[in-house]
Design a protein around this motif. Structure first.
Motif, PDB file in Angstrom:
ATOM      1  N   TRP A  29       0.781  -1.225   0.000  1.00  0.00           N
ATOM      2  CA  TRP A  29       0.000   0.000   0.000  1.00  0.00           C
ATOM      3  C   TRP A  29       0.820   1.285   0.000  1.00  0.00           C
ATOM      4  CZ3 TRP A  29      -4.553  -0.933  -1.644  1.00  0.00           C
ATOM      5  CH2 TRP A  29      -5.234  -2.106  -1.288  1.00  0.00           C
ATOM      6  N   PHE A  30       2.083   1.217   0.395  1.00  0.00           N
ATOM      7  CA  PHE A  30       2.862   2.447   0.467  1.00  0.00           C
ATOM      8  C   PHE A  30       3.036   3.101  -0.904  1.00  0.00           C
ATOM      9  CE2 PHE A  30       5.327   2.470   4.730  1.00  0.00           C
ATOM     10  CZ  PHE A  30       4.146   2.225   5.399  1.00  0.00           C
ATOM     11  N   ASN A  31       3.287   2.292  -1.935  1.00  0.00           N
ATOM     12  CA  ASN A  31       3.482   2.880  -3.259  1.00  0.00           C
ATOM     13  C   ASN A  31       2.198   3.501  -3.790  1.00  0.00           C
ATOM     14  OD1 ASN A  31       2.368   0.301  -3.482  1.00  0.00           O
ATOM     15  ND2 ASN A  31       3.194  -0.025  -5.531  1.00  0.00           N
ATOM     16  N   THR A  32       1.039   2.848  -3.537  1.00  0.00           N
ATOM     17  CA  THR A  32      -0.219   3.439  -4.004  1.00  0.00           C
ATOM     18  C   THR A  32      -0.541   4.712  -3.220  1.00  0.00           C
ATOM     19  OG1 THR A  32      -1.535   2.047  -2.500  1.00  0.00           O
ATOM     20  CG2 THR A  32      -1.114   1.185  -4.711  1.00  0.00           C
ATOM     21  N   PHE A  33      -0.148   4.734  -1.946  1.00  0.00           N
ATOM     22  CA  PHE A  33      -0.312   5.948  -1.138  1.00  0.00           C
ATOM     23  C   PHE A  33       0.481   7.107  -1.731  1.00  0.00           C
ATOM     24  CE2 PHE A  33       1.838   8.530   2.153  1.00  0.00           C
ATOM     25  CZ  PHE A  33       0.750   9.220   2.681  1.00  0.00           C
ATOM     26  N   VAL A  34       1.725   6.822  -2.108  1.00  0.00           N
ATOM     27  CA  VAL A  34       2.579   7.865  -2.695  1.00  0.00           C
ATOM     28  C   VAL A  34       1.951   8.412  -3.971  1.00  0.00           C
ATOM     29  CG1 VAL A  34       4.799   8.322  -3.809  1.00  0.00           C
ATOM     30  CG2 VAL A  34       4.715   7.018  -1.677  1.00  0.00           C
ATOM     31  N   TYR A  35       1.476   7.546  -4.847  1.00  0.00           N
ATOM     32  CA  TYR A  35       0.883   7.986  -6.109  1.00  0.00           C
ATOM     33  C   TYR A  35      -0.409   8.772  -5.884  1.00  0.00           C
ATOM     34  CZ  TYR A  35       4.106   4.699  -8.362  1.00  0.00           C
ATOM     35  OH  TYR A  35       5.229   4.035  -8.792  1.00  0.00           O
ATOM     36  N   ALA A  36      -1.211   8.342  -4.904  1.00  0.00           N
ATOM     37  CA  ALA A  36      -2.509   8.976  -4.675  1.00  0.00           C
ATOM     38  C   ALA A  36      -2.420  10.272  -3.882  1.00  0.00           C
ATOM     39  CB  ALA A  36      -3.447   8.001  -3.957  1.00  0.00           C
ATOM     40  N   LYS A  37      -1.473  10.317  -2.920  1.00  0.00           N
ATOM     41  CA  LYS A  37      -1.473  11.428  -1.974  1.00  0.00           C
ATOM     42  C   LYS A  37      -0.251  12.346  -2.057  1.00  0.00           C
ATOM     43  CE  LYS A  37      -5.292  10.115   0.099  1.00  0.00           C
ATOM     44  NZ  LYS A  37      -6.527  10.927   0.098  1.00  0.00           N
ATOM     45  N   ILE A  38       0.844  11.865  -2.617  1.00  0.00           N
ATOM     46  CA  ILE A  38       2.076  12.664  -2.604  1.00  0.00           C
ATOM     47  C   ILE A  38       2.463  13.116  -4.007  1.00  0.00           C
ATOM     48  CG2 ILE A  38       4.499  12.737  -1.915  1.00  0.00           C
ATOM     49  CD1 ILE A  38       2.576  12.435   0.438  1.00  0.00           C
ATOM     50  N   SER A  39       2.781  12.155  -4.872  1.00  0.00           N
ATOM     51  CA  SER A  39       3.258  12.509  -6.211  1.00  0.00           C
ATOM     52  C   SER A  39       3.240  11.275  -7.106  1.00  0.00           C
ATOM     53  CB  SER A  39       4.684  13.060  -6.134  1.00  0.00           C
ATOM     54  OG  SER A  39       5.267  13.184  -7.417  1.00  0.00           O
ATOM     55  N   GLY A  40       3.126  11.507  -8.396  1.00  0.00           N
ATOM     56  CA  GLY A  40       3.203  10.421  -9.362  1.00  0.00           C
ATOM     57  C   GLY A  40       4.622  10.103  -9.766  1.00  0.00           C
ATOM     58  N   ASN A  41       5.596  10.721  -9.101  1.00  0.00           N
ATOM     59  CA  ASN A  41       7.010  10.525  -9.413  1.00  0.00           C
ATOM     60  C   ASN A  41       7.464   9.148  -8.925  1.00  0.00           C
ATOM     61  OD1 ASN A  41       9.759  10.623  -9.777  1.00  0.00           O
ATOM     62  ND2 ASN A  41      10.060  12.569  -8.718  1.00  0.00           N
TER      63      ASN A  41
END
Length: 229
Positions: A29-41
């Motif tokens: 879930w951490f990678n999907t969290f990053v894409y959804a909430k932080i950045s698509g980088n």
């Protein structure tokens, strides 16, 4: 004797499932969290993987050696789980850095994700790899070796199923677009996932302070300096 045996197996399963669920959450879930909430980088996730691998290796050497030299396991397990749970919640809080409206803080949100993930992984390795796994090894013998092996084989599978199903349910709570053509991942409720998982791990860590015992045969073992050992 029966009471001690029941307590042992409760610790095996509770500590094991809590640790495996936390690792599963990080992996899934951490990678999907990053894409959804932080950045698509994608570089953020790449750095998370690299730094996490490094700090868990260092943590295992440091706390494993420290545990051997002290002849104690319980304190590393208990404190490790408590801090592990707290840093899991802290990781989720990086979402608010991006949404803070403060330019510098928002710009650093990607770096904060990497740092907080590293801290979480560091104490996770202290709790599980250098603590729980070694404590379990101390208590494994010819009589219970098959049962311990079976538990260790089942725990990752069980945690993957629970982490996938329950994690997905928690994340989707409160997102009105779930199941529609207009599904918006940015509306997913990751805070509920991180707080639920973090508090669960903290509670398990606190409980272990009262119910966990080191094996009586484990004694302090020092071989040269800390670094040499």
């Amino acid at each position: 004797l029966m009471k001690r045996k029941t307590s042992f197996w409760l610790l095996v399963w509770c500590l094991g499932i809590a640790g495996q669920l936390c690792w599963n959450m990080e992996n899934q879930w951490f990678n999907t969290f990053v894409y959804a909430k932080i950045s698509g980088n994608v570089n953020i996730v790449t750095w998370m993987v690299i730094v996490s691998a490094l700090v868990t290796t260092v943590s295992t050497f440091v706390f494993g050696t420290w545990s051997d030299r002290l002849g104690k396991r319980r304190i590393f397990v208990s404190l490790g789980y408590i801090i592990w749970g707290a840093t899991t919640i802290l990781f989720g809080m990086t979402e608010y850095a991006r949404d803070s409206g403060i330019g510098a803080l928002a710009a650093l949100s990607g770096a904060l994700v990497v740092v907080t993930d590293a801290i979480m992984s560091f104490f996770g390795s202290m709790a599980y790899d250098s603590g729980y796994s070694v404590w379990l090894n101390d208590h494994t013998n010819e009589r219970n070796g098959g049962q311990v092996g079976a538990a260790l084989a089942v725990l990752p599978i069980l945690s993957t199923v629970i982490g996938t199903v329950v994690g997905g349910m928690l994340i989707n709570i409160g997102n009105p677009t779930v199941g529609t053509a207009n599904y918006d991942p940015s509306q997913d409720n990751y805070q509920l996932l991180f707080w639920t998982m973090g508090l669960f791990v903290i509670i398990v860590g606190i409980a272990s302070l009262f119910f966990m015992k080191d094996h009586p045969d484990v004694k302090p073992h020092k071989h040269g300096t800390f670094v040499q050992q």
